[in-house]
Enzyme design. Structure first.
Site, PDB file in Angstrom:
ATOM      1  N   TYR A 170       0.777  -1.130  -0.001  1.00  0.00           N
ATOM      2  CA  TYR A 170       0.294   0.179  -0.001  1.00  0.00           C
ATOM      3  C   TYR A 170       0.809   1.410   0.258  1.00  0.00           C
ATOM      4  O   TYR A 170       2.100   1.123  -0.779  1.00  0.00           O
ATOM      5  CB  TYR A 170      -0.742  -0.297   1.070  1.00  0.00           C
ATOM      6  CG  TYR A 170      -1.958  -0.899   1.298  1.00  0.00           C
ATOM      7  CD1 TYR A 170      -2.146  -2.052   0.556  1.00  0.00           C
ATOM      8  CD2 TYR A 170      -3.583  -0.601   1.611  1.00  0.00           C
ATOM      9  CE1 TYR A 170      -3.101  -3.337   0.359  1.00  0.00           C
ATOM     10  CE2 TYR A 170      -4.215  -2.071   1.376  1.00  0.00           C
ATOM     11  CZ  TYR A 170      -3.841  -2.853   0.767  1.00  0.00           C
ATOM     12  OH  TYR A 170      -5.247  -3.734   0.758  1.00  0.00           O
ATOM     13  N   ALA A 346      -6.210 -14.166  11.741  1.00  0.00           N
ATOM     14  CA  ALA A 346      -7.467 -13.676  10.526  1.00  0.00           C
ATOM     15  C   ALA A 346      -8.292 -14.296  10.022  1.00  0.00           C
ATOM     16  O   ALA A 346      -9.403 -14.915  10.866  1.00  0.00           O
ATOM     17  CB  ALA A 346      -6.594 -12.849   9.277  1.00  0.00           C
ATOM     18  N   ARG A 347      -8.290 -16.031   9.328  1.00  0.00           N
ATOM     19  CA  ARG A 347      -8.606 -16.735   8.234  1.00  0.00           C
ATOM     20  C   ARG A 347      -9.146 -17.223   9.439  1.00  0.00           C
ATOM     21  O   ARG A 347     -10.842 -17.718   9.786  1.00  0.00           O
ATOM     22  CB  ARG A 347      -8.298 -17.255   7.890  1.00  0.00           C
ATOM     23  CG  ARG A 347      -7.222 -16.757   5.994  1.00  0.00           C
ATOM     24  CD  ARG A 347      -6.807 -17.101   4.977  1.00  0.00           C
ATOM     25  NE  ARG A 347      -5.261 -17.494   6.043  1.00  0.00           N
ATOM     26  CZ  ARG A 347      -4.483 -17.804   5.179  1.00  0.00           C
ATOM     27  NH1 ARG A 347      -4.436 -18.540   4.313  1.00  0.00           N
ATOM     28  NH2 ARG A 347      -3.370 -18.365   5.821  1.00  0.00           N
TER      29      ARG A 347
HETATM   30  C1  FMN Z   1     -10.943 -11.997   3.416  1.00  0.00           C
HETATM   31  C2  FMN Z   1      -9.425 -11.043   3.968  1.00  0.00           C
HETATM   32  C3  FMN Z   1      -9.647 -10.211   4.023  1.00  0.00           C
HETATM   33  C4  FMN Z   1      -8.148  -8.853   4.492  1.00  0.00           C
HETATM   34  N1  FMN Z   1      -8.266  -7.799   4.869  1.00  0.00           N
HETATM   35  C5  FMN Z   1      -7.113  -7.032   5.186  1.00  0.00           C
HETATM   36  C6  FMN Z   1      -7.114  -5.545   5.370  1.00  0.00           C
HETATM   37  O1  FMN Z   1      -7.689  -5.313   5.151  1.00  0.00           O
HETATM   38  N2  FMN Z   1      -5.819  -5.192   6.160  1.00  0.00           N
HETATM   39  C7  FMN Z   1      -4.843  -6.147   6.502  1.00  0.00           C
HETATM   40  O2  FMN Z   1      -3.857  -5.588   6.628  1.00  0.00           O
HETATM   41  N3  FMN Z   1      -4.346  -7.444   6.287  1.00  0.00           N
HETATM   42  C8  FMN Z   1      -6.053  -8.287   6.122  1.00  0.00           C
HETATM   43  N4  FMN Z   1      -5.730  -9.339   5.313  1.00  0.00           N
HETATM   44  C9  FMN Z   1      -4.708 -10.138   5.978  1.00  0.00           C
HETATM   45  C10 FMN Z   1      -4.553 -10.495   7.098  1.00  0.00           C
HETATM   46  O3  FMN Z   1      -5.154  -9.603   8.428  1.00  0.00           O
HETATM   47  C11 FMN Z   1      -3.262 -11.432   7.364  1.00  0.00           C
HETATM   48  O4  FMN Z   1      -2.624 -10.897   7.156  1.00  0.00           O
HETATM   49  C12 FMN Z   1      -3.465 -12.573   6.382  1.00  0.00           C
HETATM   50  O5  FMN Z   1      -5.062 -12.887   6.431  1.00  0.00           O
HETATM   51  C13 FMN Z   1      -3.112 -13.795   7.767  1.00  0.00           C
HETATM   52  O6  FMN Z   1      -3.269 -13.862   8.886  1.00  0.00           O
HETATM   53  P1  FMN Z   1      -3.835 -15.781   9.265  1.00  0.00           P
HETATM   54  O7  FMN Z   1      -2.974 -16.662   8.600  1.00  0.00           O
HETATM   55  O8  FMN Z   1      -4.096 -15.648  10.442  1.00  0.00           O
HETATM   56  O9  FMN Z   1      -5.305 -15.928   7.983  1.00  0.00           O
HETATM   57  C14 FMN Z   1      -7.444 -10.031   5.001  1.00  0.00           C
HETATM   58  C15 FMN Z   1      -7.337 -11.238   5.127  1.00  0.00           C
HETATM   59  C16 FMN Z   1      -8.770 -12.157   4.495  1.00  0.00           C
HETATM   60  C17 FMN Z   1      -8.617 -13.594   4.637  1.00  0.00           C
END
Ligand code: FMN
Length: 392
Positions: A170, A346-347
């Site tokens: 970004y 996140a997920r």
């Molecule tokens: C549907 C979705 C939307 C996301 N939107 C953002 C976002 O707006 N800003 C951001 O920094 N990361 C965003 N991410 C990334 C997550 O914050 C995180 O960095 C990434 O999914 C890895 O973490 P996890 O393994 O716990 O899912 C998004 C992830 C998902 C799955």
């Protein structure tokens, strides 16, 4: 136990969280008029009721051209009453609320926003099919100040923390990378120059909020792009940010939303679902035709950012948040044992917003998330796990 209990309260700068687990930002796609909706409130109330220490409201843009798309929230006086309702709902469930503030830069969809997107150097955005403009020094000053204003709006809106977006290529993160930053002025060239914007932004936000709320930043450790920002540079940037003293914690991330999106997720690449989610026929066709090369597959592993994050851990003393494939108590304990103060998820929380309460009841609880990543394209229609039946 030799390491902190991830489920016990912990200080984060001036605030105390009920545990060390943060719901990381997942763009909600629930703000069609760039204002808070009941859907957005419910989206955050659920993980708050489900036990997280803090829930992060994704992507609160600091300026209208810094939205990834027109419907995204941007921080302005009209948004404050809605933010209050949102943070009240999170607080009522015992969790803290964080606002992710940032400027999408080259990731902003200029066509949808009706405003030119800004980047360190001109680039092409395949989602808008438009060329991004190089930011002038006035743009940089305005956007830095807009982060400070956004943090003030976050305080008015009842937030306990802001998280500044320094990742995913970004605006700020695209300045860090040689690949996307070809400037010849004091914001381009040497690492010191490329890092100027993140350092100035962190200090501007800190100056605006003092110790009224916590200030975190989500910082890329590497872009996953040849010739891009890499871990050796990230270590230096983390050390500068620590020495500057503007931040209470760094949340460590990686990848590039434009150049290598799957690097920040790992697991299956949902190319078909992405193409289906596109409304512009040309973009839909493009994703179908070359999506497999652009949206590359990376194998998923638990704690997939740990190797790089360890290197940052060894280089700074400030609190760090480990993100990426944290889904169960064993992973959380590893993060604590490795010296991270917090974890972010996140997920797994999209799949099961009540996962933390269930882990607290039985630490053998396993997440049901299969990292199919089909949640990713749902950001265009309301973020959700596609394996969970929709309430409405
Ligand atoms: C549907 C979705 C939307 C996301 N939107 C953002 C976002 O707006 N800003 C951001 O920094 N990361 C965003 N991410 C990334 C997550 O914050 C995180 O960095 C990434 O999914 C890895 O973490 P996890 O393994 O716990 O899912 C998004 C992830 C998902 C799955």
């Amino acid at each position: 136990m030799t390491h902190p209990d991830v489920l016990a309260p912990a200080k984060l700068g001036p605030i105390t969280l009920r545990n060390r687990i943060i719901k990381s930002a997942t763009f909600e796609g629930k703000t069609p008029n760039a204002l808070v909706t009941d859907d957005l409130i419910e989206f955050h109330r659920r993980p708050a009721a489900g036990g997280v220490g803090m829930s992060t409201v994704a992507y609160c843009a600091v300026a209208p051209e810094g939205r990834t798309e027109y419907g995204q929230l941007w921080m302005r006086p009209e948004v404050v009453p809605g933010l209050r309702r949102l943070t009240d709902a999170i607080h009522a469930e015992g969790a803290a609320a964080s606002a992710q503030i940032g400027h999408a830069g080259p990731v902003a969809n200029a066509k949808s926003n009706g405003l030119p997107a800004l980047a360190p150097s001109p680039s092409f955005n395949p989602m808008s099919m438009k060329v991004t403009k190089a930011a002038t020094l006035d743009d940089i000053r305005r956007i830095t100040a807009a982060h400070a204003d956004a943090a003030r709006f976050a305080i008015e809106g009842g937030f306990d923390a802001v998280e500044i977006h320094f990742g995913h290529n970004y605006f700020a993160s695209s300045f860090l990378s040689r690949k996307t930053n070809h400037r010849k002025d004091s914001y381009g060239g040497s690492l010191e120059n490329r890092a100027r914007i993140v350092r100035e932004t962190a200090l501007a936000v800190r100056e605006a909020v003092g110790d009224r709320i916590a200030v975190l930043a989500k910082l890329n450790m590497d872009d996953g792009v040849p010739g891009g920002f890499w871990i050796d540079e990230a270590i230096q940037v983390a050390q500068w940010l620590e020495a500057d003293g503007g931040l209470d914690a760094l949340e460590l991330t990686m990848g590039s939303s434009l150049l290598n999106p799957m690097y920040l997720f790992r697991g299956d690449a949902p190319v078909y679902e992405f193409a289906q989610a596109m409304t512009q026929p040309l973009v839909k066709f493009g994703v179908k035709a070359i999506g497999k090369q652009f949206i590359r597959n990376y194998p998923y592993e638990p704690l997939f950012m740990l190797e790089q994050a360890r290197q940052i851990r060894a280089a700074v003393k400030m609190p760090l948040v480990l993100l990426g494939g944290v889904t169960d108590k064993a992973g959380m304990d590893t993060a604590m044992a490795e010296g991270f103060e917090f974890v972010a998820m996140a997920r797994a929380l999209l799949r099961e917003p009540d996962l933390i309460n269930r882990i607290a009841e039985d630490e053998r609880t396993k997440s049901l998330c299969i990292h199919c990543n089909k949640c990713m394209p749902t950001i265009f229609s309301g973020a959700r796990c596609v394996l969970v039946e929709r309430a409405s």
